[in-house]
Design a protein around this motif. Structure first.
Motif, mmCIF file in Angstrom:
data_model
loop_
_atom_site.group_PDB
_atom_site.id
_atom_site.type_symbol
_atom_site.label_atom_id
_atom_site.label_comp_id
_atom_site.label_asym_id
_atom_site.label_seq_id
_atom_site.Cartn_x
_atom_site.Cartn_y
_atom_site.Cartn_z
ATOM 1 N N ARG A 91 -8.298 2.475 12.856
ATOM 2 C CA ARG A 91 -9.039 2.336 10.965
ATOM 3 C C ARG A 91 -7.775 2.765 9.928
ATOM 4 O O ARG A 91 -7.318 2.432 9.032
ATOM 5 C CB ARG A 91 -10.205 3.371 10.787
ATOM 6 C CG ARG A 91 -10.806 3.422 9.846
ATOM 7 C CD ARG A 91 -11.290 2.657 8.404
ATOM 8 N NE ARG A 91 -12.957 2.184 9.476
ATOM 9 C CZ ARG A 91 -13.044 2.803 8.744
ATOM 10 N NH1 ARG A 91 -13.643 3.289 8.090
ATOM 11 N NH2 ARG A 91 -14.659 2.887 9.589
ATOM 12 N N GLU A 92 -6.815 3.479 10.318
ATOM 13 C CA GLU A 92 -5.969 3.960 9.636
ATOM 14 C C GLU A 92 -4.620 3.150 9.650
ATOM 15 O O GLU A 92 -3.742 3.219 8.651
ATOM 16 C CB GLU A 92 -5.219 5.197 10.738
ATOM 17 C CG GLU A 92 -6.058 6.792 10.707
ATOM 18 C CD GLU A 92 -5.476 7.483 11.529
ATOM 19 O OE1 GLU A 92 -6.016 8.678 11.568
ATOM 20 O OE2 GLU A 92 -4.889 7.212 12.514
ATOM 21 N N TRP A 129 -6.253 0.744 7.043
ATOM 22 C CA TRP A 129 -6.099 1.601 5.858
ATOM 23 C C TRP A 129 -4.561 1.103 5.040
ATOM 24 O O TRP A 129 -4.177 1.520 3.696
ATOM 25 C CB TRP A 129 -6.824 3.066 5.459
ATOM 26 C CG TRP A 129 -7.805 2.641 5.311
ATOM 27 C CD1 TRP A 129 -8.932 1.662 4.991
ATOM 28 C CD2 TRP A 129 -9.318 3.791 5.027
ATOM 29 N NE1 TRP A 129 -10.000 1.754 4.611
ATOM 30 C CE2 TRP A 129 -9.630 3.567 5.416
ATOM 31 C CE3 TRP A 129 -8.430 5.623 5.987
ATOM 32 C CZ2 TRP A 129 -10.708 4.611 5.981
ATOM 33 C CZ3 TRP A 129 -9.493 6.769 5.887
ATOM 34 C CH2 TRP A 129 -10.574 5.843 5.581
ATOM 35 N N ALA A 154 -2.599 -0.461 1.910
ATOM 36 C CA ALA A 154 -2.487 0.106 0.997
ATOM 37 C C ALA A 154 -0.921 -0.485 0.961
ATOM 38 O O ALA A 154 -0.257 -1.020 -0.584
ATOM 39 C CB ALA A 154 -2.208 1.731 1.147
ATOM 40 N N SER A 167 2.460 4.577 -0.049
ATOM 41 C CA SER A 167 2.245 4.306 1.255
ATOM 42 C C SER A 167 3.742 4.416 1.807
ATOM 43 O O SER A 167 3.063 4.002 3.425
ATOM 44 C CB SER A 167 2.364 2.570 0.617
ATOM 45 O OG SER A 167 2.626 1.315 1.567
ATOM 46 N N ILE A 209 -2.549 9.109 4.966
ATOM 47 C CA ILE A 209 -3.384 7.845 5.399
ATOM 48 C C ILE A 209 -4.546 8.080 4.687
ATOM 49 O O ILE A 209 -4.816 6.936 3.195
ATOM 50 C CB ILE A 209 -3.962 7.761 6.599
ATOM 51 C CG1 ILE A 209 -2.346 6.839 7.699
ATOM 52 C CG2 ILE A 209 -4.779 5.945 6.474
ATOM 53 C CD1 ILE A 209 -2.280 6.839 8.993
ATOM 54 N N TRP A 210 -5.623 8.725 4.308
ATOM 55 C CA TRP A 210 -6.252 9.575 3.119
ATOM 56 C C TRP A 210 -6.009 9.019 2.025
ATOM 57 O O TRP A 210 -6.605 8.654 1.222
ATOM 58 C CB TRP A 210 -7.200 10.431 3.377
ATOM 59 C CG TRP A 210 -8.155 10.207 2.921
ATOM 60 C CD1 TRP A 210 -9.629 10.794 3.663
ATOM 61 C CD2 TRP A 210 -8.486 11.684 1.685
ATOM 62 N NE1 TRP A 210 -10.410 10.744 2.406
ATOM 63 C CE2 TRP A 210 -10.129 11.506 1.189
ATOM 64 C CE3 TRP A 210 -7.750 11.797 0.595
ATOM 65 C CZ2 TRP A 210 -10.214 11.899 0.188
ATOM 66 C CZ3 TRP A 210 -8.116 11.854 -0.213
ATOM 67 C CH2 TRP A 210 -9.210 12.822 -0.756
ATOM 68 N N ARG A 253 -4.671 5.613 0.780
ATOM 69 C CA ARG A 253 -5.552 4.543 0.871
ATOM 70 C C ARG A 253 -6.893 5.132 -0.415
ATOM 71 O O ARG A 253 -7.007 4.000 -1.357
ATOM 72 C CB ARG A 253 -6.725 5.000 1.692
ATOM 73 C CG ARG A 253 -8.041 4.783 2.127
ATOM 74 C CD ARG A 253 -8.162 2.864 1.611
ATOM 75 N NE ARG A 253 -8.958 1.638 1.953
ATOM 76 C CZ ARG A 253 -9.428 0.827 1.342
ATOM 77 N NH1 ARG A 253 -8.652 -0.063 0.805
ATOM 78 N NH2 ARG A 253 -10.942 -0.249 1.586
ATOM 79 N N SER A 268 -5.547 2.221 -3.763
ATOM 80 C CA SER A 268 -6.806 1.415 -3.828
ATOM 81 C C SER A 268 -6.832 1.555 -5.316
ATOM 82 O O SER A 268 -6.817 1.004 -6.414
ATOM 83 C CB SER A 268 -8.225 1.491 -3.560
ATOM 84 O OG SER A 268 -7.708 1.546 -2.447
ATOM 85 N N THR A 302 -14.477 2.600 2.865
ATOM 86 C CA THR A 302 -13.844 3.979 1.739
ATOM 87 C C THR A 302 -13.336 5.144 2.528
ATOM 88 O O THR A 302 -14.950 5.714 3.156
ATOM 89 C CB THR A 302 -13.554 3.623 0.424
ATOM 90 O OG1 THR A 302 -15.575 4.291 0.781
ATOM 91 C CG2 THR A 302 -13.822 2.680 -0.173
#
Length: 353
Positions: A217-218, A221, A225, A277, A295-296, A299, A303, A344
């Motif tokens: 998932r990371e 994302w 990005a 990013s 990463i959070w 993301r 976005s 998200t």
């Protein structure tokens, strides 16, 4: 192999030059109309002339042995054109899934073909409610269920199924597999539903499924990005170019102070998104302790930045931006689709006093 900053610049320049020549707006639209959702000739050129599919594949599996950073530089350049070749779905997510599984036999069997650009992988993951709950369940070596929003699912040669029990490999033409195109907001990226009806599959490795899925998932994302930054920067460039040529009241509209301020705000958003990013990509590539937080942040910010920049692009172009002939609407749709792809992050709770 660790690429230097000059190597990165050379890679970006090579990819951009090839895309400028072979992936203009007309070519991208024609590729999106094909069953695969992209022009296979463009993918072949990217693989043969630059080796983009081999970047993150270790040398022992006939790859370049560069890494995730270099792969995401290519993803960013593809974001500028919206060309949906199998870079994100296969050469990034598919390759990383195989490597993360720790299954050396699968890597030796699958990755050389991917590196060469002859075969592609597709990650089958999301359930009907999104990526938090996989759509496929495993009972022994049998897979059942439906994966939604599968990138490159229509033309992939091998499917990598993400389940609560771990990763599984299955040939895309195996008995019990059904692949259907999905209706999407973004016409430049084809997604599929892939249904497994008691399909016999091969388990990939024995690593902890929860940790493996979180890492995937990371990576997803971080890749999105990078794509968002490339697309947002192109939107800014197109807007600046347009406001220099569009004349109103005897002056180019870009000379009006109010529009200068709006484009300056767009520039700040793009630059800050790129910083976020780059930090996220470096953090995950180096397994930094701050990777999850970086990463959070990327993301969320990338976005929001892409969505805001493309909205400004649409307004500053005026009525022409909402016509089918102009690319603004394609970037607009990609922005809103990317904001949901792979889910998200949950925002942290605001502490109460």
């Amino acid at each position: 192999m660790t690429a230097t900053r000059d190597d990165h610049k050379d890679l970006i320049a090579s990819v951009r030059a090839l895309l400028t020549k072979h992936a203009d707006s007309t070519a991208v639209r024609a590729g999106a109309a094909q069953e695969l959702g992209y022009d296979p000739t463009l993918w072949r050129l990217l693989c043969e002339q630059i080796g983009v599919a081999a970047l993150a594949v270790p040398e022992e599996y006939e790859g370049v042995g560069a890494g995730l950073v270099e792969s995401l530089l290519v993803v960013g350049e593809l974001g500028r054109t919206l060309a949906a070749v199998p870079m994100l779905g296969s050469a990034v997510l598919g390759v990383q899934a195989v490597l993360l599984s720790g299954a050396a036999d699968a890597a030796a069997r699958l990755l050389p073909g991917v590196a060469e650009g002859q075969t592609t992988l597709a990650l089958c993951w999301a359930g009907p409610d999104g990526w938090d709950t996989p759509g496929i369940t495993a009972e022994g070596e049998k897979l059942t269920g439906t994966a939604h929003y599968v990138i490159d699912g229509t033309g992939a040669d091998t499917l990598i199924a993400v389940t609560a029990a771990g990763l599984y490999e299955v040939a895309a033409d195996a008995a019990g597999i059904t692949r259907r195109p999905s209706a999407t907001l973004d016409p430049t990226r084809k997604l599929s539903e892939v249904t497994f009806d008691a399909v016999t599959a091969r388990r990939l490795g024995d690593r902890d499924p929860a940790e493996l899925t979180a890492r995937l998932r990371e990576i997803a994302w971080a890749a999105i990005a990078a794509e968002q930054v490339g697309a947002a920067r192109r939107c800014l460039e197109l807007t600046v170019e347009y406001t220099k040529s569009r004349v109103q009241f005897g002056r180019a509209i870009g000379s009006f102070q109010a529009l200068k301020h709006r484009m300056a705000d767009m520039y700040v958003l793009v630059e800050s998104a790129e910083s976020a990013s780059v930090a996220a990509t470096a953090a995950i590539a180096e397994a930094a302790p701050t990777a999850s937080e970086d990463i959070w942040a990327a993301r969320v910010h990338c976005s929001e930045a892409f969505t805001t920049v493309v909205a400004e692009m649409t307004q500053l172009h005026g009525g022409i931006a909402i016509t089918w002939e102009h690319d603004a609407h394609l970037f607009f749709k990609r922005a809103h689709a990317d904001a949901q792809l792979f889910g998200t992050p949950r925002r942290p709770l605001v502490p109460t006093s």
